[in-house]
Design an enzyme around this catalytic site. Sequence first.
Site, PDB file in Angstrom:
ATOM      1  N   CYS A 103     -77.132 -24.797  -3.018  1.00 31.43           N
ATOM      2  CA  CYS A 103     -76.183 -25.908  -2.937  1.00 31.43           C
ATOM      3  C   CYS A 103     -75.449 -25.962  -1.594  1.00 31.43           C
ATOM      4  O   CYS A 103     -75.291 -24.954  -0.915  1.00 31.43           O
ATOM      5  CB  CYS A 103     -75.102 -25.783  -4.004  1.00 31.43           C
ATOM      6  SG  CYS A 103     -75.729 -25.742  -5.668  1.00 31.43           S
ATOM      7  N   ASN A 161     -71.002 -24.090  -5.269  1.00 30.48           N
ATOM      8  CA  ASN A 161     -72.111 -23.389  -4.615  1.00 30.48           C
ATOM      9  C   ASN A 161     -72.015 -21.939  -5.039  1.00 30.48           C
ATOM     10  O   ASN A 161     -70.999 -21.290  -4.819  1.00 30.48           O
ATOM     11  CB  ASN A 161     -71.973 -23.525  -3.088  1.00 30.48           C
ATOM     12  CG  ASN A 161     -73.052 -22.769  -2.317  1.00 30.48           C
ATOM     13  OD1 ASN A 161     -72.857 -22.437  -1.157  1.00 30.48           O
ATOM     14  ND2 ASN A 161     -74.182 -22.488  -2.926  1.00 30.48           N
ATOM     15  N   GLY A 162     -73.081 -21.419  -5.658  1.00 27.41           N
ATOM     16  CA  GLY A 162     -73.072 -20.031  -6.105  1.00 27.41           C
ATOM     17  C   GLY A 162     -73.719 -19.914  -7.463  1.00 27.41           C
ATOM     18  O   GLY A 162     -74.340 -20.861  -7.951  1.00 27.41           O
ATOM     19  N   TYR A 189     -81.335 -16.635   7.464  1.00 25.96           N
ATOM     20  CA  TYR A 189     -82.194 -17.804   7.303  1.00 25.96           C
ATOM     21  C   TYR A 189     -81.515 -19.086   6.829  1.00 25.96           C
ATOM     22  O   TYR A 189     -81.772 -20.163   7.361  1.00 25.96           O
ATOM     23  CB  TYR A 189     -83.342 -17.462   6.338  1.00 25.96           C
ATOM     24  CG  TYR A 189     -84.099 -18.679   5.864  1.00 25.96           C
ATOM     25  CD1 TYR A 189     -84.839 -19.456   6.760  1.00 25.96           C
ATOM     26  CD2 TYR A 189     -84.056 -19.086   4.534  1.00 25.96           C
ATOM     27  CE1 TYR A 189     -85.522 -20.590   6.334  1.00 25.96           C
ATOM     28  CE2 TYR A 189     -84.742 -20.226   4.107  1.00 25.96           C
ATOM     29  CZ  TYR A 189     -85.465 -20.966   5.006  1.00 25.96           C
ATOM     30  OH  TYR A 189     -86.130 -22.083   4.598  1.00 25.96           O
ATOM     31  N   GLY A 233     -79.966 -28.095   0.120  1.00 25.08           N
ATOM     32  CA  GLY A 233     -80.409 -28.590  -1.182  1.00 25.08           C
ATOM     33  C   GLY A 233     -80.995 -29.982  -1.063  1.00 25.08           C
ATOM     34  O   GLY A 233     -80.365 -30.858  -0.477  1.00 25.08           O
TER      35      GLY A 233
END
Length: 498
Positions: A26, A126-127, A267, A52
């Site tokens: 996300c 997000n998570g 990354y 995303g």
Amino acid sequence: MKQLYDPAVRAALARERDGDRFHDECGIFAVHGHPEAAHLTYLGLYALQHRGQESCGIAASSGREHTVHRAMGLVADNFSEKVLKRLPGRHAVGHVRYSTAGDSVLRNAQPFCATTDDGPVALAHNGNLVNAGAIRAELEGRGSILTSTSDSEVVVHLLARSRERTPEDRLIDALSRVKGAYSLAMLTGDALIAARDPFGFRPLVLGRLDNAWILASETCALDLIGAEYERDVEPGEVAVIRRGRLRTLRPFPKAPRQAFCIFEHIYFARPDSSLSGHNVYHFRKELGRVLAREHPVPADMVVPVLDSGNAAALGYAEESGIPYETALVRNQYVKRTFIEPSQSVRDFRVKIKHNASRGLVAGKRVVLVEDSIVRGTTLLKLVGLIRAAGATAVHVRVSSPPNTGPCHYGIDTPTREELIAHRHSTDEIRKILGCDTLGYLSLDGLRRAAQLLKHGICDACFSDAYPIPVDGADDAPQLSLFHTVEVDADDEDARSNG
Ligand code: SF4
């Protein structure tokens, strides 16, 4: 056959194309106090699209009312001027989501919206919460109807049930019952609330644009709208922005250590972003330098796997003195032009996407640099392409340690059994890839390089040292009142009124 401009097909192809990578799940972006809040959020999400591609959404607040638009696919495909005009207000929160194949549906798209006693809330997360399953079971056991399979919805249900009086206290109450990784933004009628888990797994930054406050997963999103980076939301911090003023709360016990996801640096994050004040590109170059010291080899050129290996390959080339060449070329227009064949899709896609420059590599010894190996399928094909173009030797160098474990903190990863480094030794992987030598960055080398970052890291998918145990995280929460979650219809605006 379906053409690629079908958003659902494009999303499916993105999944297929990138199946040999870990994926961030996300990205979030929010604005408090700007007349063009929804437009800015649209731009911010555009900059965060790499985090995303499956679904996207924006909820805007005009004070007493929230308006939301959510859809499957990419931001650019789903937000037109017309749609943005239907998202009025000075506050907005947005979300982009990557999902696993099984739950790629609109009901999992965020922001999640609900109506509480205080009015509407919209939440972007997000998570990943490691005890979401237990809380979900508890909620459903008490009659709650969860409309998605996303663990983020659990937070919305918990805060809607909370007996606390203010939105921030409701959110804190909800978060005190969950375990795991969260960087989130919550929009109420008049406030924007940011929260980051005490370990600080995922990034979240605060910025300013004139008098407005901006929240974003990465600084590249601030850059796009011309906002100034103010600071990171700290691990364990709840930041409440109301009527233009920021108030910081520290309601949670301190974590034993910070555990910022090192894969964000390796990354996931865009190279032009800074994470905790450290430029991502510079760190990736440093990993390449360490890699060159750990695994030197006589060669004629250093070649990056585009674009993931670019910075590490430059670092390797600088440290080793071997020239850097972009001898692998990627066709940038694949997404828009070709029509999906029904057979032999995997091989077809690699061949149409990459080509090795025969004029550069024929008769030469090549060091091929990549940031990580997940299943190894892409590298296997790239090594074959370079050999077929006439290289006399192909040496693969990887700027992270072998990936031996999955992630439980917000990254979409294959199972442990699917990870090539879990099932095979480095020498076995070398034989599978068909390269002459293979060298991974050591875990020690990664940890030494990470000391530059001056914050604690999570490296569990390399080391198996998981900061939060996944087993035993199933404490049953205490629950109170339930309020309905409003879900917007396909491709249409929906209103949840406060
Ligand atoms: Fe990041 Fe790996 Fe830790 Fe997950 S397990 S948070 S991908 S370092």
